[in-house]
Design a protein around this motif. Structure first.
Motif, PDB file in Angstrom:
ATOM      1  N   ARG A 111       1.786  34.421   2.064  1.00  0.00           N
ATOM      2  CA  ARG A 111       0.406  33.958   1.838  1.00  0.00           C
ATOM      3  C   ARG A 111      -0.540  35.129   1.649  1.00  0.00           C
ATOM      4  O   ARG A 111      -1.492  35.057   0.876  1.00  0.00           O
ATOM      5  CB  ARG A 111      -0.063  33.103   3.011  1.00  0.00           C
ATOM      6  N   ALA A 112      -0.308  36.204   2.393  1.00  0.00           N
ATOM      7  CA  ALA A 112      -1.165  37.386   2.236  1.00  0.00           C
ATOM      8  C   ALA A 112      -1.073  37.929   0.815  1.00  0.00           C
ATOM      9  O   ALA A 112      -2.096  38.211   0.169  1.00  0.00           O
ATOM     10  CB  ALA A 112      -0.757  38.457   3.243  1.00  0.00           C
ATOM     11  N   ALA A 113       0.162  38.041   0.295  1.00  0.00           N
ATOM     12  CA  ALA A 113       0.354  38.586  -1.051  1.00  0.00           C
ATOM     13  C   ALA A 113      -0.223  37.638  -2.108  1.00  0.00           C
ATOM     14  O   ALA A 113      -0.946  38.066  -3.015  1.00  0.00           O
ATOM     15  CB  ALA A 113       1.843  38.823  -1.312  1.00  0.00           C
ATOM     16  N   LEU A 114       0.086  36.339  -1.976  1.00  0.00           N
ATOM     17  CA  LEU A 114      -0.417  35.372  -2.965  1.00  0.00           C
ATOM     18  C   LEU A 114      -1.931  35.253  -2.890  1.00  0.00           C
ATOM     19  O   LEU A 114      -2.609  35.080  -3.898  1.00  0.00           O
ATOM     20  CB  LEU A 114       0.244  34.011  -2.757  1.00  0.00           C
ATOM     21  N   GLN A 227      -3.269  36.643 -18.976  1.00  0.00           N
ATOM     22  CA  GLN A 227      -3.715  37.182 -17.686  1.00  0.00           C
ATOM     23  C   GLN A 227      -3.265  36.291 -16.533  1.00  0.00           C
ATOM     24  O   GLN A 227      -2.889  36.789 -15.472  1.00  0.00           O
ATOM     25  CB  GLN A 227      -5.246  37.316 -17.673  1.00  0.00           C
ATOM     26  N   ALA A 228      -3.303  34.967 -16.741  1.00  0.00           N
ATOM     27  CA  ALA A 228      -2.868  34.051 -15.675  1.00  0.00           C
ATOM     28  C   ALA A 228      -1.384  34.235 -15.396  1.00  0.00           C
ATOM     29  O   ALA A 228      -0.948  34.250 -14.233  1.00  0.00           O
ATOM     30  CB  ALA A 228      -3.170  32.604 -16.069  1.00  0.00           C
ATOM     31  N   THR A 229      -0.587  34.411 -16.461  1.00  0.00           N
ATOM     32  CA  THR A 229       0.845  34.663 -16.288  1.00  0.00           C
ATOM     33  C   THR A 229       1.057  35.952 -15.518  1.00  0.00           C
ATOM     34  O   THR A 229       1.862  36.029 -14.582  1.00  0.00           O
ATOM     35  CB  THR A 229       1.530  34.784 -17.667  1.00  0.00           C
ATOM     36  N   LEU A 230       0.310  36.982 -15.904  1.00  0.00           N
ATOM     37  CA  LEU A 230       0.485  38.290 -15.267  1.00  0.00           C
ATOM     38  C   LEU A 230       0.216  38.215 -13.767  1.00  0.00           C
ATOM     39  O   LEU A 230       1.038  38.653 -12.959  1.00  0.00           O
ATOM     40  CB  LEU A 230      -0.450  39.311 -15.928  1.00  0.00           C
ATOM     41  N   TRP A 231      -0.907  37.617 -13.388  1.00  0.00           N
ATOM     42  CA  TRP A 231      -1.276  37.629 -11.966  1.00  0.00           C
ATOM     43  C   TRP A 231      -0.445  36.658 -11.141  1.00  0.00           C
ATOM     44  O   TRP A 231      -0.143  36.922  -9.976  1.00  0.00           O
ATOM     45  CB  TRP A 231      -2.770  37.370 -11.802  1.00  0.00           C
ATOM     46  N   THR A 232      -0.064  35.511 -11.745  1.00  0.00           N
ATOM     47  CA  THR A 232       0.805  34.574 -11.022  1.00  0.00           C
ATOM     48  C   THR A 232       2.166  35.210 -10.761  1.00  0.00           C
ATOM     49  O   THR A 232       2.675  35.198  -9.636  1.00  0.00           O
ATOM     50  CB  THR A 232       0.973  33.277 -11.836  1.00  0.00           C
ATOM     51  N   ALA A 233       2.740  35.794 -11.825  1.00  0.00           N
ATOM     52  CA  ALA A 233       4.048  36.430 -11.675  1.00  0.00           C
ATOM     53  C   ALA A 233       3.962  37.623 -10.731  1.00  0.00           C
ATOM     54  O   ALA A 233       4.876  37.859  -9.924  1.00  0.00           O
ATOM     55  CB  ALA A 233       4.562  36.875 -13.048  1.00  0.00           C
TER      56      ALA A 233
END
Lengths: 261, 67
Positions: A111-114, A227-233
């Motif tokens: 959770r901290a990382a996400l 950008q959404a793909t980058l940050w989600t991954a």
């Protein structure tokens, strides 16, 4: 025996390495998304630009006409760009994790990382995108590049400040306050900071009247998706790699427990 | 005992002055890398506009300002 016996603490170097690796993975995935959704739109925009440029004028604005890098080179360079950008963002995420982990008030490393990756997606992607949406080639006046860059970086900083303000506000009500009140305080603080930034920073609209609206929309969705793909991954990959440190350490502890027994 | 430990978070490095100094250096390097990809108009790369043009499509699709 104390519960903490045998616990190894991941060093900043170990976390940074995982962040950089997660960033590389995320950047390449974002490159795949960008390539498959964005390239055809970039080609269409360049075709419009070239059709609009007077054939007699040598080199136009000197930007797309010089052929310094061929279109195929630029298509390959897309992956270089997203990979390097992902590595940079992954390293920054790991650094933020190292410095902020103890303040994140969660027992869960995942959770901290996400949470940090989500905060970055909100603060440095979504907030800037609404004010200064991505533009395809053929849109944008070369003379305003400095002004646009300063505006963009300003809204990135404001986006991060807004997220920070939201977190502070969520924590500020007295202990025992209902959760909905904390949520309202967080949203209010976030919206106020973002609104101030949107009002103060200059609006920039350089889209020519003749540019097809649907092409602009498709390009912007492709850009936002990249950008959404980058940050989600990045968030998921970093969390997964952190989980592997934990698993490895627990295995090491169990081995040492057996030896100790 | 391992079961109890399994739900506890990883401990993170204490943020010692040494880690702070290292982190500051790393952040500068990473921002330089991000600058080179996303914002350099040929000023840092010393290869003229070559890197700028090479990463041109990525720059547009990452949503940062371009010419």
């Amino acid at each position: 025996m104390p519960l903490t016996a045998g616990r190894t603490t991941p060093s900043y170097g170990a976390l940074l390495l995982r962040g950089l690796l997660a960033g590389l993975i995320a950047g390449l995935l974002a490159g795949v998304f960008a390539y498959s959704t964005g390239e055809s739109r970039i080609d269409a925009a360049i075709a419009i630009e070239e059709a609009a440029a007077p054939a007699a004028e040598p080199a136009g604005d000197g930007h797309h006409d010089e052929e310094l890098v061929s279109r195929d080179g630029q298509r390959a360079g897309l992956f270089l760009a997203t990979a390097l950008y992902g590595v940079a963002m992954g390293g920054l995420l790991a650094t933020a994790y190292t410095l902020l982990r103890r303040r994140l008030r969660t027992d869960s490393d995942t959770r901290a990382a996400l949470g940090l990756a989500g905060a970055a997606l909100l603060g440095i992607v979504l907030v800037p995108f609404v004010k200064y949406p991505a533009n395809p080639p053929a849109v944008g006046n070369p003379a305003t590049i400095n002004q646009r860059t300063i505006g963009y970086l300003s809204i990135v900083v404001i986006g991060l400040v807004a997220v920070w303000a939201g977190v502070l506000a969520a924590r500020s009500p007295r202990e025992g306050s209902p959760e909905w009140l904390r949520a309202v305080a967080a949203v209010a603080a976030f919206v106020i900071v973002v609104a101030i930034g949107y009002v103060l920073l200059p609006s920039i609209d350089e889209v020519p009247d003749t540019f097809p609206a649907s092409l602009l929309w498709d390009f912007r969705i492709a850009s936002l998706g990249t950008q959404a793909t980058l940050w989600t991954a990045l968030g998921l990959a970093f969390a997964a790699l952190l989980g592997r440190i934990g698993t490895r350490d627990r295995a090491a502890r169990e081995r040492s427990d057996i030896v100790a027994a | 005992m391992p079961d109890i430990q399994a739900v506890r978070p990883l401990s993170t490095p204490a943020v010692s002055p040494r880690v702070l100094v290292t982190a500051a250096g790393v952040v500068v390097l990473l921002l330089l890398l991000a600058y080179l990809v996303a914002f350099d108009q040929g000023a840092i790369s010393q290869s003229g506009m070559y890197l700028h043009e090479l990463m041109h499509d990525g720059r547009h699709l990452l949503g940062v300002p371009c010419h």
